[in-house]
Structures are given as structure tokens and as C-alpha cells.
Scaffold this active site. Structure first.
Site, short mmCIF file in Angstrom:
data_model
loop_
_atom_site.label_atom_id
_atom_site.label_comp_id
_atom_site.label_asym_id
_atom_site.label_seq_id
_atom_site.Cartn_x
_atom_site.Cartn_y
_atom_site.Cartn_z
N CYS A 151 -26.91 23.26 -17.93
CA CYS A 151 -27.94 24.17 -17.38
C CYS A 151 -27.66 25.64 -17.65
CB CYS A 151 -28.05 23.95 -15.88
SG CYS A 151 -28.22 22.23 -15.39
N ASP A 202 -26.79 20.89 -9.56
CA ASP A 202 -27.34 19.83 -8.71
C ASP A 202 -27.24 18.46 -9.35
OD1 ASP A 202 -27.99 22.04 -7.27
OD2 ASP A 202 -30.13 21.61 -7.10
N CYS A 219 -29.66 26.84 -13.75
CA CYS A 219 -30.02 25.70 -12.92
C CYS A 219 -30.64 26.15 -11.60
CB CYS A 219 -28.81 24.80 -12.69
SG CYS A 219 -27.43 25.62 -11.88
N ASP A 220 -30.94 25.18 -10.76
CA ASP A 220 -31.92 25.33 -9.69
C ASP A 220 -31.77 26.56 -8.80
OD1 ASP A 220 -32.62 22.97 -10.77
OD2 ASP A 220 -32.41 21.77 -8.97
N LYS A 221 -30.59 26.81 -8.23
CA LYS A 221 -30.46 27.87 -7.24
C LYS A 221 -30.23 29.24 -7.86
CE LYS A 221 -31.09 24.49 -4.71
NZ LYS A 221 -31.08 23.58 -5.85
N CYS A 238 -32.70 20.80 -16.52
CA CYS A 238 -33.41 19.52 -16.50
C CYS A 238 -34.84 19.61 -17.02
CB CYS A 238 -33.39 18.95 -15.10
SG CYS A 238 -31.74 18.58 -14.50
N GLU A 273 -30.40 17.70 -1.38
CA GLU A 273 -31.54 17.00 -1.98
C GLU A 273 -31.27 15.50 -1.96
OE1 GLU A 273 -32.99 20.43 -5.14
OE2 GLU A 273 -31.97 18.64 -5.88
N SER A 311 -35.21 16.81 -4.73
CA SER A 311 -35.18 17.32 -6.09
C SER A 311 -36.59 17.38 -6.63
CB SER A 311 -34.34 16.38 -6.96
OG SER A 311 -34.60 16.60 -8.33
#
Length: 555
Positions: free
Chosen positions: A52, A84, A125-127, A197, A447, A473
């Protein structure tokens, strides 16, 4: 540079008293001319623990080139990332949402601690993505964000696959539907290189949100991680931030209710991650914009799904980019009167950026006009009731149903639930209840992808519901309710449920309720003991607020 736009960094580097600071800057390789220029933070969350963030350190060098070419001096910083996809389903996932606050704080400390003049935040990535938006809003210095880009999709049996299919294969394997060899084949093919992702999961959803908010130039975040164009996009970000600095353009000039409404509509039009609700609330909190859960309900109810993207659809982010990217989504929403014009950090308005973008390829099938929408409303709904008086987020089922009535199966943790699913103890008609996984109770609001994907893998995705004070997620699909507020650890009604209770989830009436006598049970309720008693998670548990307000730190 006018007096109005006098450099912040002058307080650190100018005048006889600041000779020690300049001496240390000389030691880093900067000369006198470079020190006199605007000092621009280039902040990234590079790490080699996952794909990521793998390309961010390289992209930072191209951002730096753009800053130098436009007359500034880049100053590079690194911050953390929690991945994640690796942490999912383990105790390590508790660190994920907490990292959003830590990343934001670390950017604040680095940039304000050195009185830097502007910043470019590279995220993966996500955060790291919402943290970039939060930091830009909080510091309010000229700045832009750039997403490192989506991973390419893998291919198996002639079809595109992503990490989503790996999680679902785990469920299928547990049910005996696929062999060890087939599971290994899926996991070996899904992630072919750098990038986050590949479906419309949280990373790609939030990357769109940064563009919708005007914090990233339109189209920049659509460029994939391994696309050669990404380097040029990074360089352009360095030039854009210098232009914003000279013009005195700040995030507060673009972050408004209008831009947040646009973001919420685009999240719904792409059936994006429910985490967009949590993260947009957090960014709005930093920006002082009075965004609420109800604004997401309005956006969902009035915005159809016009992008056919995983997890519920057919296409990946790479295929979305080839079809015109977010620009095409924005173009179709604008044509239907569902998007408002707003300023951006480029100095152009959103509509001007749409007009300047190339047309979508003829015959693309990923994004359709509003009058041919895939679904009549967005991908989630905000519910209230005696189980969630502060609200919760319903992720609508893949088949579009809006109501589920079933019997509670109560679990005290994600791990217990996952084992029950894998052992075949969950059946059609069950409402799976996972509690004590909220922001404070988790702590960290994990998640539930391991559980939800296992349900799908066992063929139960449309036959059970799941409710939790945790979250999901972006790869989750099915009839799922998360962000239940108040959470169990703070006395929420989800903590009072028992096996066998009848639960009604009704997206039409926007209600989640039970006829169980919760108040009688409340008399005997005791708060569960904290799972963590020291360190950052313990401090977070003490100070985090409700998910209905974005799970931001309130102390």
C-alpha cells in the site's frame, strides 16, 4: 512574497538569533539560497511491510523535484502506517483507526515544530488517507495530498481478483468448498505489486474523497501506483503546492459544506466504503464544518449508484481509471444536477477541472449516466432506534434489499464470531451481533472483514445480517450494520442483547430495534473491564468519542 504571505519559516530561519538553526540546516546539505526559499514539507507514510505504501518514498523525490522547480525547498518527513490487510482479524487491527490520529498528530508536530510554509502529504493505505485530510484541515497551511495509487488487480481463471477474493476464499476453504491448493493459488495471484487494495474499498473511496474535497487535483489519485504517469503527477503536486503558497490558498478556502456534500454524493455514487462516513466526519471536525450523520443519509437517498465497482460490482479501480476515473463519476453527477461547484487547491473550481479533463473512452461500461443507474440509491443508510439512539450505518445488501428480521447470535469479540462462522454455527436468518469492538471498547474499532468475507465464502452473504459497534472494511458486502452508537463499552444497547432476541433492521423506516426489555437488563449491566491498560491504546480508549461523530479524540 507580500507581507500578507510572509513565510512562516522566517521565524525559524531568519535574523541573527536564528544562526544556530541555519547552522543545522547547512549540515543537512542546504545552502543559504535554499534556506531562504519557502520550506515545504513532503510528508509520506512509506513502509515496506505492505504494497500500500511501498512507492511513497520514491514519489516523494518527484514531489521534491516539483517543489524545487517552482522555487521552494522540500523538507522530507516520514510517518507511520498500519496495514489493514495484514492486521485484519488479529489484535493488531486495534492499532489501525488509532493510527489515523497518530499520523495526523505526527504531521502536525513535524510541520508546526519546524514552522514550515506548506506541505504535500503522500498517503497509501486506509488510515493514512483521512489522516492526510485531517492534517491539512488542522494545520491550514497551503497544502495538497496525493494518494500513492491503487494496486493492479490480479487475474485468476480469466477474471480480475483483489484481496477481497482472498478473504472470501478463506471462508470457502473453511466450508470445504475449495482445497488448500486452490486457496494458495488465490492468495498468490491477488496482489501483483505496489499499491493499495484494488476495489472500491476504503483506500480508493477515500482517495476519491480527497479529490472531491478539493485537496487533491482532480484525476491525480486515479493514477495507479505502478503507472509511469504517477511520477509526473507527483511532480505536479510539488508545483501546485508552490502556486497555492504564492496565492495564499489554504485548505479552509476549499473545505466547506458544499465540498463535503459533493464527497458524500461521490461516495454513494460509487457504492464506496462505509468508512467514508467515519473519516469525512473526522476531517470535517478538523475543518470546523458542521457535517453530521444526517448529511450522509440525504446524500445516499438522493444519489444512485452509477459505478459498477467491487466489492458489489464487477470492476476494479484500475478498470475504473481506464473508464475515465472519478472525473467521469463527477461528470455524470453534474449532468444530473447532483454535484455543486466548489473551489479546489489548484485555484480552479471543481467544474472547471471537470471541463478540462479528457472525455471517457467510448463504450466504457464501468460508469453509467444517472438515468441508467445500477441501483436507485447509494450504498448505505443511517439508522436509529432503541439499539442505536445515536445512529449507525447500514451497508445495503448486494441484492438491494432494505429489511432484515432475524434472531440474535451474540458474540463478545471478532475472534469468537469468526470461529463460529468457520465451524458452521451461523445459519440463515441469524443476526450476528459483535460487540465490545467499538472505538473505546475495542479499543480501536476493528474492521470485521475476516468475519463478513467468511460469511460470503460460505454462501451466507445474503441470508444473514451482522451488527456491530465496530466497523467494516470497504471490501465488505452483504447486509451489515456498523458504527452502532453508543457502543457497548459506553453503555450502548448493543451490550444488552442476548441470544434469541428478535432484531429488526429496516432501511426504509431507518430503524434498528428489538422488542427485548433492554431497560430491565440495564439495571444489572456493568461496564466491561478495559482490554488494554497501558500505552497508546489505553490512552485512546479514554479519550475517543462516539463513532457518530467520527471517532475523533475529544480529550
Amino acid at each position: 512574497m507580500s507581507e500578507k504571505n510572509k513565510l512562516r519559516s522566517d521565524v525559524m530561519k531568519s535574523g541573527p538569533d536564528r544562526a544556530p538553526a541555519r547552522a543545522m540546516l547547512y549540515a543537512t546539505g542546504l545552502d543559504e539560497a535554499a534556506i531562504k526559499k519557502p520550506l515545504v514539507a513532503v510528508v509520506h507514510s512509506w513502509s515496506d511491510v505492505s504494497p500500500c505504501n511501498l512507492n511513497l518514498r520514491d514519489l516523494a523525490q518527484h514531489v521534491a523535484e516539483g517543489v524545487r522547480a517552482a522555487g521552494g525547498t522540500p523538507i522530507e518527513f516520514n510517518t507511520i502506517a498500519v496495514t489493514d490487510g495484514i492486521a485484519m482479524g488479529t489484535p493488531g487491527m486495534r492499532a489501525s483507526l488509532v493510527s489515523r490520529e497518530v499520523i495526523t498528530d505526527s504531521i502536525e508536530l513535524a510541520v508546526d515544530g519546524h514552522m514550515l510554509d506548506a506541505m504535500v502529504v503522500l498517503c497509501g493505505c486506509d488510515k493514512t488517507i483521512p489522516a492526510a485530510g485531517m492534517a491539512l484541515a488542522r494545520l491550514n497551511v497551503p497544502g495538497v495530498a496525493l494518494y500513492g495509487g491503487s494496486i493492479n488487480h490480479g487475474t485468476l481463471d480469466g477474471k480480475s481478483i483483489t484481496i477481497q477474493q482472498v478473504f472470501e476464499a478463506v471462508g470457502a476453504h473453511g466450508a470445504g468448498k475449495i482445497s488448500d491448493a486452490r486457496l494458495h493459488e488465490v492468495e498468490s495471484r491477488a496482489c501483483p505489486g505496489a499499491g493499495a487494495c484494488g476495489g472500491q474499498f476504503t483506500a480508493n473511496t477515500m482517495a476519491m474523497m480527497l479529490m472531491a474535497l478539493g485537496l487533491t487535483p482532480l484525476g491525480f489519485n486515479d493514477v495507479a501506483a505502478t503507472d509511469p504517469k504517477k511520477k509526473e503527477v507527483a511532480r505536479r503536486c510539488g508545483e501546485v503546492v508552490m502556486d497555492a503558497l504564492r496565492a495564499g490558498r489554504r485548505p479552509s478556502d476549499v473545505l466547506s459544506m458544499t465540498s463535503f456534500r459533493n464527497a458524500a454524493r461521490i461516495a454513494n455514487a460509487t457504492a464506496g466504503s462505509t468508512n467514508a462516513v467515519l473519516h469525512l466526519l473526522a476531517i470535517a471536525n478538523e475543518a470546523g464544518v458542521p457535517l453530521s450523520l444526517e448529511d450522509f443519509e440525504i446524500a445516499s437517498k438522493t444519489t444512485p449508484v452509477i459505478a459498477d465497482l467491487m466489492p458489489g460490482g464487477r470492476y476494479t479501480a484500475i478498470e475504473m481509471t481506464a473508464a475515465g476515473g472519478m472525473v467521469q463519476v463527477a461528470r455524470e453527477l453534474r449532468a444530473a444536477g447532483l454535484l455543486e461547484d466548489a473551489p479546489t487547491m489548484t485555484g480552479k473550481t471543481l467544474f472547471a477541472e471537470i471541463d478540462a479533463a479528457p472525455p471517457a473512452p467510448v463504450g466504457q461500461q464501468v460508469v453509467v449516466p444517472v438515468n441508467r443507474a445500477f441501483k436507485p440509491r447509494g450504498g448505505y443508510s443511517i439508522l436509529y432506534g432503541n439499539l442505536a439512539p445515536e445512529g449507525c450505518v447500514l451497508k445495503l445488501a448486494g441484492k438491494g434489499k432494505l429489511k432484515f428480521t432475524g434472531t440474535a447470535r451474540v458474540f463478545e469479540s471478532e475472534e469468537d464470531t469468526f470461529h463460529a462462522v468457520q465451524e458452521g454455527r451461523i445459519h440463515a436468518g441469524d443476526v450476528v451481533v459483535i460487540r465490545n469492538e467499538g472505538p473505546a471498547g475495542g479499543p480501536g474499532m476493528r474492521e470485521m472483514l475476516a468475519v463478513t468475507a467468511a460469511l460470503v465464502g460460505r454462501g451466507l452473504g445474503d441470508d444473514v445480517a451482522l451488527i456491530t459497534d465496530g466497523r467494516f472494511s470497504g471490501a465488505t458486502h452483504g447486509f451489515m450494520v456498523g458504527h452502532m452508537a453508543p457502543e457497548a463499552a459506553r453503555g450502548g444497547a448493543i451490550g444488552l442483547l442476548r441470544d434469541g432476541d428478535r432484531i429488526v433492521i429496516d432501511g426504509e423506516r431507518r430503524v434498528i430495534e428489538t422488542d427485548a426489555d433492554l431497560e430491565a437488563r440495564r439495571k444489572n449491566w456493568q461496564a466491561p473491564a478495559s482490554k488494554v491498560t497501558r500505552g497508546v491504546l489505553a490512552r485512546y480508549a479514554c479519550s475517543v468519542g462516539s463513532a457518530s461523530r467520527g471517532a475523533v479524540l475529544e480529550v
